[in-house]
Design an enzyme around this catalytic site. Structure first.
Site, PDB file in Angstrom:
ATOM      1  N   GLY A  43      40.883   9.920  57.919  1.00 11.67           N
ATOM      2  CA  GLY A  43      42.192   9.614  57.364  1.00 11.67           C
ATOM      3  C   GLY A  43      42.574   8.149  57.426  1.00 11.67           C
ATOM      4  O   GLY A  43      41.744   7.246  57.277  1.00 11.67           O
ATOM      5  N   SER A  44      43.845   7.917  57.701  1.00 11.49           N
ATOM      6  CA  SER A  44      44.432   6.580  57.573  1.00 11.49           C
ATOM      7  C   SER A  44      43.929   5.573  58.591  1.00 11.49           C
ATOM      8  O   SER A  44      44.264   4.391  58.498  1.00 11.49           O
ATOM      9  CB  SER A  44      45.959   6.679  57.668  1.00 11.49           C
ATOM     10  N   THR A  45      43.150   6.013  59.568  1.00 11.49           N
ATOM     11  CA  THR A  45      42.549   5.038  60.479  1.00 11.49           C
ATOM     12  C   THR A  45      41.625   4.085  59.722  1.00 11.49           C
ATOM     13  O   THR A  45      41.347   2.982  60.198  1.00 11.49           O
ATOM     14  CB  THR A  45      41.747   5.742  61.587  1.00 11.49           C
ATOM     15  N   PHE A  46      41.147   4.495  58.546  1.00  8.35           N
ATOM     16  CA  PHE A  46      40.257   3.660  57.729  1.00  8.35           C
ATOM     17  C   PHE A  46      41.017   2.569  56.964  1.00  8.35           C
ATOM     18  O   PHE A  46      40.389   1.652  56.431  1.00  8.35           O
ATOM     19  CB  PHE A  46      39.497   4.527  56.720  1.00  8.35           C
TER      20      PHE A  46
END
Length: 601
Positions: free
Chosen positions: A312-315
């Protein structure tokens, strides 16, 4: 050989004609023959003497040379020469970075029987079944009364069980000494240690071999007599590992999660201080692997390494950091964030409507999908792909456990514009939490790639500069603001300057598509942000927490960040990291007084 006659006829006739004595001719020839025989014997004796002399010179020369070599060499203890037929039972210990034992050997005994020598097979079978409830009584009776001359009963027994067998009084029940592998800390670090079993076995000894984890990866080294019993020192800290597993277990229970993963890594060296995967197991009694169903349902499954998740948004920090490095944007550059955004036939939306424009910093702070895709488009498909590859997100990690090779990321074969868009916010590319930890460590390390390791004191290799130091500092500043005013405010721990990014990704269904109510919640963090020393990644599989209002929340900001904050509070002091006072914090990070907060709002 042609011999000259002693009385040659021609000379005898001439001698008689001249009136000479023919016997003188015979005497002369006899004397000549004796002289020739003596010459030949003397030659043979001389040759033998020369040969013997040469042999003595060579032998004494060899001995002298060997003595000279020994005299000039350093003294050392003699080592026992092992043969291929010998069972090597010795195995080195495994310790943590402080020398505390994680795996060692324990002298125990095996139990076997010679049925043909038994006095009362029926009574022996019955009493053994009473001592060892896991044994099949009927099977014992059949083995003891059959034609077999040797029967294994138990491969390892406790001293109490050994005494109970002694009390049976059956002389055909015998014991064999052997070493067994002992993990004194039980479940702690079970996925890292892996476990062991017996290999070649005899009644007097047994070979211990690794079956998973570090035990298997270093199996030859641990069994090598040349190491002279030196332990294998891991980078783990046993105290920190135990604290991590306890906090993760509690968090997993509170958040109703199916599984949990935690990784704590040193930024400068890549050494893993703690790494946990739940549910876990006791390597002293390693369970059998699952033969069907979801592999992640097995406690043997190492989620930190083998689990391949869309994180998810950790990327999102990756395309932003790359754009900063390429000088395509600055932290204050305004990005079009109007939703929905259409790519081909697909629509991309945000969790909330953030307005028409956001700064690059606020794209990360508010976790805007649309803003991240816009920035990724500035970078370009090929450059995005190469950057993620340089971060190590396309290949298995080289961490020293046997399962590492199975943790290969799920990388799309094709990379069209829509794939580039979804990968920029953490969908379409599945990696392990350990991959994510290494990538965040690279950013925290000033852009120099970090490779995770479980071996303490191993000199880190000089690696490539994936990102400029300036871009890395800019990315770290954004991650800090995610915690101070963004989606990860629950992760703030006073005095430790936590920086990080949340990620909530829908879980893919085996039947295609995604589940509507199952997510993987991740929080990837660095602390302290002003002087990065540690990376902490927490991943919860299918969390679900009910708030005071009764609403169910599954986001990382409501689940994984809380667990990560508690982990920082617990483990930072254990590692000697003191909390900074307010005066020691950077000016930009000092919290505003409540009165000023009200005015500014």
């Amino acid at each position: 050989m042609i011999r000259t006659p002693l009385r040659p006829l021609a000379r005898i006739l001439r001698a008689r004609e001249r009136g000479e004595n023919p016997d003188a001719i015979e005497a002369e020839n006899r004397a000549q023959r004796h002289a020739e025989i003596q010459d030949k014997a003397r030659g043979r004796a001389r040759s033998r003497l020369c040969f013997m002399a040469a042999g003595f010179v060579l032998a004494f020369g060899t001995v002298g040379f060997k003595m000279a070599v020994l005299a000039s060499s350093r003294p050392s203890e003699p080592r026992v020469q092992t043969t291929g037929a010998q069972i090597i039972s010795q195995r080195a210990d495994i310790t943590d970075r402080h020398g505390r034992v994680l795996a060692t050997n324990l002298l125990t005994y095996s139990l076997y029987a010679h049925p043909r020598q038994m006095i009362d097979p029926e009574a022996a079978a019955r009493k053994l079944a009473g001592i060892f409830p896991d044994l099949d009584l009927e099977r014992l009776r059949k083995d003891f009364s059959g034609k077999r001359s040797f029967v294994w009963i138990k491969k390892k027994i406790s001293p109490e069980q050994m005494q109970a067998v002694h009390d049976i009084g059956e002389p055909a029940l015998l014991f064999g000494p052997r070493e067994m592998r002992l993990y004194p800390n039980g479940k702690i670090a079970s996925h890292i240690l892996g476990g062991s079993t017996f290999g070649k076995e005899g009644v007097a000894s047994a070979e211990v071999i690794g079956v998973a984890g570090v035990e298997k990866a270093f199996d030859q080294w641990l069994r090598d007599p040349a190491n002279e019993g030196a332990p294998l020192t891991l980078s783990l800290d046993l105290t920190v590992q135990a604290a991590m597993e306890e906090v993760l277990s509690n968090g997993m229970s509170v958040m109703n999660a199916k599984g949990a993963t935690g990784i704590l890594m040193e930024v400068a060296t890549g050494e893993v201080v703690a790494m946990a995967s739940l549910p876990d197991f006791d390597p002293n009694e390693r369970p059998r692997p699952l033969l069907k169903g979801d592999p992640s349902d097995s406690p043997l499954f190492n989620r930190a390494v083998q689990g391949q998740y869309e994180l998810g948004s950790t990327f999102k920090i990756f395309p932003v950091a790359q754009a900063l490095d390429l000088r395509l944007v600055s932290p204050n550059t305004m990005i079009n964030s109007q939703t929905p955004m259409k790519i081909g036939k697909y629509l991309i939306n945000d969790f909330s409507n953030y307005g028409e424009r956001l700064s690059v910093t606020d794209v990360i702070v508010k976790s805007s999908n649309v803003g991240t895709v816009r920035i990724a488009q500035l970078v370009g498909v090929e450059r995005q792909r190469e950057f993620l590859k340089d971060l190590g997100l396309f290949e298995p990690t080289a961490i020293e456990i046997s399962e590492a090779s199975t943790g290969r990321p799920l990388v799309p074969q094709r990379w069209p514009a829509v794939t580039a868009a979804t990968v920029s916010f953490g969908h379409g590319l599945a990696t392990s939490p350990l991959h994510l930890a290494a990538a965040y460590a690279t950013i925290a390390n000033g852009g120099t790639r970090v490779r995770p390791t479980l071996i303490h004191g191993r000199k880190p290799r000089r690696d490539e500069q994936v990102l400029s130091a300036e871009a890395a500092r800019g990315a770290m500043a954004m991650l800090r603001q995610v915690v101070t005013r963004g989606t990860a405010r629950s992760a703030e721990v006073a005095g430790y300057e936590v920086a990080g990014k949340t990620g909530t990704a829908d879980k893919p269904s085996p039947n295609g598509g995604y589940y509507k109510s199952k997510v993987v919640a991740t929080f990837a963090s660095v602390f302290p942000a002003s002087d990065p020393k540690y990376v902490l990644v927490v991943t919860l599989d299918e969390p679900s927490v009910t708030g005071v209002s009764g609403a169910v929340s599954r986001t990382a900001g409501a689940t994984a960040t809380l667990v990560a904050a508690e982990l920082v509070r617990r483990v930072a002091p254990l590692m000697g990291l003191r909390p900074a006072t307010e005066s020691q914090l950077p000016m930009v990070e000092r919290p505003l007084p409540d009165r000023l907060k009200l005015v500014s709002n």
